[in-house]
Design a protein around this motif. Structure first.
Motif, PDB file in Angstrom:
ATOM      1  N   LEU A 293     -13.563 -14.220  21.210  1.00  0.00           N
ATOM      2  CA  LEU A 293     -14.063 -12.937  20.747  1.00  0.00           C
ATOM      3  C   LEU A 293     -15.151 -12.457  21.691  1.00  0.00           C
ATOM      4  N   GLY A 362     -16.107  -5.209  18.199  1.00  0.00           N
ATOM      5  CA  GLY A 362     -15.754  -6.514  18.740  1.00  0.00           C
ATOM      6  C   GLY A 362     -14.337  -6.509  19.265  1.00  0.00           C
ATOM      7  N   GLY A 364     -11.139  -9.043  20.456  1.00  0.00           N
ATOM      8  CA  GLY A 364     -10.655 -10.417  20.409  1.00  0.00           C
ATOM      9  C   GLY A 364      -9.244 -10.576  20.912  1.00  0.00           C
ATOM     10  N   PHE A 454     -14.013 -16.463  16.981  1.00  0.00           N
ATOM     11  CA  PHE A 454     -13.659 -15.899  15.683  1.00  0.00           C
ATOM     12  C   PHE A 454     -13.832 -16.920  14.552  1.00  0.00           C
TER      13      PHE A 454
END
Length: 523
Positions: A293, A362, A364, A454
């Motif tokens: 992430l 964010g 990821g 994560f």
């Protein structure tokens, strides 16, 4: 549910987390006597657990196991925290409340008989009748902006970007959607909200014991005969009746630790720890996987962002990188109602992470290929362990995540966020912080500072086909070389699903209970 020291049970379930609460309840309601052991405290009455938006404050606190990933040059030599819930409900009581089924190809790709999509889908649907999956009723403006921005990008011709009709299908299709607000953990859903066992015809009994970490398994003639655990600080043994089993649901770190403490693992690891070999399984602690992430893209709003709503986010976006990786969306973005920046990013870019004007996005990678391992240094519960996830080790992971970062920057700089008055603060070229555009070199340097996890660690006691010598478990989740012992948690995943892992963990737990049903029903 009062514990009885030394009592024998049909099943002893170790770990009252996302999987353990499910397994214990399902076995008990089908006629078995079950003891559920949880190292942490009860979650009842804790507002920090109940309030979905309070989860960041729990990270590193009393309800966290406090482990971290070892430093790596690919992540700028930083030690990265790996929060794991140490409370009834486990990480389902401390996580960010994101529920995704995963893509059917995730399960089919495991290649393990009985674990394809057609096999697990009924278990998943059963879980969704117990756990409440819902959208926010009053999403934060930045959450609405992400959904609107993705929808606008779709209209401009970006393939596969569309708002989702059903949240539970979010990881099966590309698109953006909202997330739920009030916490509905597995402890609440399976232990408190389902009808009491005494009201279920033909049910057995369930004893839940919190504050009781497991030390090791007892073995007798090649069979797990009980669990040594702490009761009021003193070691006692919970025995298993003839024909019963121990089920490990302690997670991707504590399950391999318990296996090694009990003589199950690589002989070299066992010799180093001074534990006699019971079953030589080189896969214990190997095959570690997680989703990298990036924290991330931070925006400054013209006005303070206001009170925290829902889980502190409120919207997500899944899409495909376009790389020849899998059928599933492999990239993921979520909103943060705070700065989305690691301490290293904040220091490099001069950010005040407490600034009430900051929000973030964010980024990821859900299709990660990198594989790592863990090294247990101390077999005591919560003892020292070196965890090496090898985040970004695979060049394909770095390439896909770089593309994902650029896609999110494009959204952040696009008309929807611009209309909110949002100004992107990170990433910026380190040498020229006043510039908007970043070269690949700039972004790769940024990724090394921004990369975190994560919290989806898995695979450290993986199941596999009978001819797979690396597999710790067979297709029935039985530990190879030991009778009466199974694993039913994220450590059993052969590969990490392309989604937040709670849905897959609960599905695996439901399926594990089904595998144990024939014995429970015959009682």
């Amino acid at each position: 549910m009062a514990p009885v020291s030394g009592a024998a049970h049909d099943y002893v379930v170790v770990g009252g987390g996302g999987a353990g609460c499910v397994v214990a309840r399902r076995l008990a309601e089908r006629g078995a006597s079950v003891l559920l052991l949880e190292a942490g405290p009860d979650d009842v009455g804790r507002e920090d657990v109940a309030d979905a938006g309070a989860w960041p404050a729990m990270l590193g606190g009393e309800l966290d196991w406090g482990v971290s990933y070892a430093p790596s040059p690919r992540t700028a030599g930083r030690r990265i925290p790996l929060p794991r819930g140490r409370v009834l409900g486990g990480s389902s009581s401390t996580n960010a409340m994101l529920w995704y089924r995963g893509h059917p190809s995730d399960y089919d790709g495991w290649g393990v008989p009985g674990w394809g999509w057609a096999d697990v889908a009924p278990c998943l649907e059963r879980a969704e009748r117990v756990l409440r999956i819902e959208r926010p009723r009053d999403p934060h403006p930045v959450a609405t902006a992400l959904v609107d921005a993705v929808e606008a990008a779709g209209r401009q011709g970006w393939d596969g970007f569309a708002e989702l009709a059903e949240l539970t299908a979010a990881a099966e299709d590309d698109g953006a959607g909202g997330v739920r607000s009030r916490r509905w953990s597995t402890s609440r859903a399976y232990l408190r909200e389902l009808p009491p066992l005494e009201d279920v015809s033909g049910s057995g009994s369930l004893t839940v014991l919190t504050g009781s970490p497991a030390l090791r398994l007892e073995m007798r003639d090649g069979r797990a005969s009980g669990v040594v655990h702490l009761l009021d600080g003193q070691p006692v043994t919970a025995g298993v009746r003839s024909g019963g089993e121990v089920v490990l649901c302690a997670g991707a770190v504590e399950t391999p630790r318990l296996l090694l403490a009990s003589g199950i693992g690589d002989p070299a690891d066992l010799a180093r720890l001074g534990v006699p070999v019971v079953s030589a399984l080189g896969g214990v602690g190997r095959n570690l996987q997680d989703h990298p992430l990036l924290e991330g893209v931070t925006l400054r709003m013209p006005e303070p962002r206001g009170r925290t709503r829902d889980n502190g986010g409120g919207a997500v976006w899944n899409w495909r990188s376009g790389k020849p990786r899998s059928d599933a969306p492999d990239l993921h973005c979520f909103v943060t109602q705070a700065a989305c920046a690691t301490p290293a990013v904040a220091e490099a870019h001069g950010l005040d992470r407490s600034d009430p004007h900051l929000v973030g996005l964010g980024v990821g990678l859900m299709g990660s290929r990198s594989r790592g391992h863990l090294v247990v240094r101390d077999v005591a519960p919560g003892g020292a362990v070196d965890i090496h996830p090898q985040l970004l080790a695979d060049p394909a992971d770095r390439a896909a995540l770089l593309q994902g970062l650029r896609d999110v920057i494009d959204l952040a700089d696009g008309p929807v966020f611009t209309a909110l008055g949002a100004q992107r603060l990170t990433p910026r070229p380190a040498a020229h912080p006043g510039l908007d555009s970043c070269s690949d070199t700039d972004l790769e340097e940024f990724m090394s500072l921004a990369c975190t996890t994560f919290f989806h660690a898995c695979g450290t006691a993986a199941m596999g086909r009978d001819d797979d010598e690396r597999a710790v478990l067979d297709a029935q989740l039985r530990v190879r070389g030991v009778d009466g012992l199974r694993v039913a948690d994220a450590s059993a995943f052969p590969t990490v699903p392309t989604a937040n892992t709670l849905a897959a963990v609960v599905t695996l737990a439901e399926r594990a209970a089904d595998l144990l049903v024939p014995w429970a029903v015959r009682r």
